[in-house]
Design an enzyme around this catalytic site. Structure first.
Site, mmCIF file in Angstrom:
data_model
loop_
_atom_site.group_PDB
_atom_site.id
_atom_site.type_symbol
_atom_site.label_atom_id
_atom_site.label_comp_id
_atom_site.label_asym_id
_atom_site.label_seq_id
_atom_site.Cartn_x
_atom_site.Cartn_y
_atom_site.Cartn_z
ATOM 1 N N ASP A 300 0.856 -1.208 0.000
ATOM 2 C CA ASP A 300 0.000 0.000 0.000
ATOM 3 C C ASP A 300 0.883 1.246 0.000
ATOM 4 O O ASP A 300 1.206 1.746 1.061
ATOM 5 C CB ASP A 300 -0.922 -0.028 1.215
ATOM 6 C CG ASP A 300 -1.933 1.102 1.202
ATOM 7 O OD1 ASP A 300 -2.110 1.734 0.154
ATOM 8 O OD2 ASP A 300 -2.538 1.349 2.258
ATOM 9 N N GLU A 334 -2.696 9.984 -1.151
ATOM 10 C CA GLU A 334 -3.982 9.270 -1.067
ATOM 11 C C GLU A 334 -4.401 9.056 0.373
ATOM 12 O O GLU A 334 -5.573 9.141 0.723
ATOM 13 C CB GLU A 334 -3.861 7.906 -1.774
ATOM 14 C CG GLU A 334 -5.187 7.151 -1.898
ATOM 15 C CD GLU A 334 -5.503 6.244 -0.731
ATOM 16 O OE1 GLU A 334 -6.632 5.754 -0.651
ATOM 17 O OE2 GLU A 334 -4.637 6.017 0.146
ATOM 18 N N ASP A 362 -4.676 -0.251 -6.021
ATOM 19 C CA ASP A 362 -4.456 0.155 -4.627
ATOM 20 C C ASP A 362 -5.147 -0.820 -3.672
ATOM 21 O O ASP A 362 -5.734 -0.427 -2.678
ATOM 22 C CB ASP A 362 -4.954 1.595 -4.410
ATOM 23 C CG ASP A 362 -4.642 2.092 -3.004
ATOM 24 O OD1 ASP A 362 -3.721 1.543 -2.369
ATOM 25 O OD2 ASP A 362 -5.324 3.036 -2.539
HETATM 26 ZN ZN LIG Z 1 -3.551 2.666 -0.529
#
Ligand SMILES: [Zn+2]
Length: 466
Positions: A300, A334, A362
């Site tokens: 991530d 993000e 993602d």
């Molecule tokens: Zn992410």
């Protein structure tokens, strides 16, 4: 020069061994889609280059929280990477980002009425204020929902509210389980503060039974007093819950020195392969370059960013110049602001471009199953016709649904969005925690995701969505 029709192949000949078919050098044979997807698959699975890129990103940048030194290194490094691959128009697009600092103090101690104390693993939630220097010490009430909190409002005054509703382990899709629990992390502080609580503890958003706290974003409301918020590891949450049953009057001491600083400049990073027929028509493939700071954001979302670079490299290695421009975008911020996604849409460069589709990865670098398509049903049906091709790398499942956070600002203007959907069982083991490191990434699974995205980019570029 525009070619008469179809795809232009150049340069690289595929001298394949045993399993891989050779690719045509010119023209567009009827089986060209199969040949291109074969070529991408063979190059990808032989080289496993997405993993090579990811390893470099993680070694050279480390954790990449927005506004941090690691994030700045990653902005510079991904430009270097894309220049080294020979992509076109490699550049950074400036955006201002929030800068939240974890600080050095993260302490949570449970003190039983007997005086016995036990340390609980905790991580401040992103955006949280710190505690006063001496910390906060108070009794605790454990709740499992906002409704329960409202019913027990009187008990919350002056206490630490402990949200301990687990992610539902009976759901197969762990993202659904996350979606059913994350309200506690996101909105727990506001709800608890309304009833006079002094701090909030939240059970980590994971299904793994371990002692690593999983952080993530929380938010405040202007009308409500800000109170500090932290995530307890699962081991800590269960220990606290057990002891609360035995000793409802136990106390917890909490000390955090996190803080929000003024916004700082950062950037999205962009590189592309120009389309030969419609260079102004753009297909974005991307992920987010920032990460939480407990681990180093391997899954991530270092994975999604490096897959995007790998997509463009696969086009080059297969010797394909696409009809339309394929653009890799490393979105910044993000995790705690989406300034990169918002900034990308607002950037002046967009005025002369037309976006055909945006693809985001993602959900971790795990084995791909398909794509979630954020568009009307006609587009979803159109994409379903490509299922068989995508199924050649296991990614044939096409469902209507959310594409991704970074691409959302543009998808909401009506451009079709695609989210790579990998197998989800291990993602929340690592998500937003110290577990999110390179050793949790399988090079073949990561690469298959990149290949699936590359094939989708090819289909979007050559066939369009009309
Ligand atoms: Zn992410």
């Amino acid at each position: 020069m525009k070619m008469r029709k179809g795809v232009r192949f150049f340069g690289v000949l595929w001298l394949s061994v045993i399993v891989c078919s050779p690719i045509a050098v010119a023209g567009l044979p009827a089986d060209s889609i199969a040949r291109v997807s074969d070529a991408m698959r063979c190059e990808g699975l032989r080289s496993l280059h997405a993993y090579v890129l990811l390893d470099r990103l993680l070694r050279e940048s480390g954790a990449r929280l927005s506004g941090s030194a690691g994030a700045a290194k990653a902005v510079a490094l991904t430009q270097t990477m894309m220049q080294e691959e020979g992509f076109s128009s490699v550049h950074a697009e400036s955006v201002m980002v929030p800068r939240w600092i974890r600080g050095r103090v993260e302490r949570c101690t449970m003190v039983l009425p007997s005086g016995t104390s036990r340390s609980l693993s905790i991580a401040a939630l992103g955006g949280s204020i710190g505690t006063p220097k001496r910390g906060v010490a108070a009794g605790v009430i454990e709740v499992h929902s906002f409704d329960e909190l409202a019913r027990r409002a009187e008990e919350a005054r002056g206490k630490i509210v402990f949200f301990n509703r687990p992610m539902d382990p009976t759901l197969v899709n762990t993202f659904a389980a996350y979606g059913g629990a994350v309200d506690q992390r996101a909105h727990g502080a506001v709800a608890a503060s309304r009833f006079g609580a002094v701090a909030v503890l939240v059970r980590s958003m994971t299904l793994l039974h371990d002692d690593a706290p999983h952080t993530g974003m929380m938010s405040y409301a202007d009308s409500v007093t800000k109170i500090p918020a932290g995530a307890l590891s699962i081991v800590a949450a269960e220990a606290l819950s057990q002891q609360l049953q035995l000793h409802p009057d136990l106390r917890v001491k909490l000390a955090l020195d996190c803080a929000t600083m003024p916004d700082v400049p950062s950037a999205n990073v962009v590189g592309e392969i120009k389309g030969w027929e419609h260079p102004e028509e753009v297909i974005v493939v991307g992920g987010h370059l920032d990460s939480w700071d407990k681990g180093i954001g391997a899954h991530d979302d270092g994975a999604g960013c490096m897959q995007a670079i790998e997509v463009l490299r696969l086009f080059q290695k297969a010797g394909i110049t696409p009809r339309r421009t394929i653009r890799a975008v490393m979105f910044m911020n993000e995790e705690n602001g989406v300034r990169g996604g918002l900034g990308y849409v607002a950037d002046h460069r967009r005025a002369s471009e037309r976006h055909i589709a945006l693809i985001e990865s993602d959900r971790g670098g795990f084995v791909p199953l398909g794509f979630s398509v954020q568009a009307d049903s006609a587009v979803v049906e159109r994409v379903r016709r490509w299922s068989a091709v995508l199924a050649s790398v296991g990614a044939g499942a096409i469902e209507q649904g959310h594409a991704g956070t970074d691409v959302s600002p543009m998808v909401e203007t009506g451009v079709p969005g695609f989210g790579l959907v990998p197998e989800s069982q291990r993602y929340f083991d690592v998500h937003h925690s110290a577990n999110d490191t390179i050793d949790k990434v399988n090079p073949r699974e990561l690469e298959l995701g990149a290949i699936a995205e590359a094939i989708l980019c090819y289909l979007l570029s050559e066939e369009g969505l009309n």
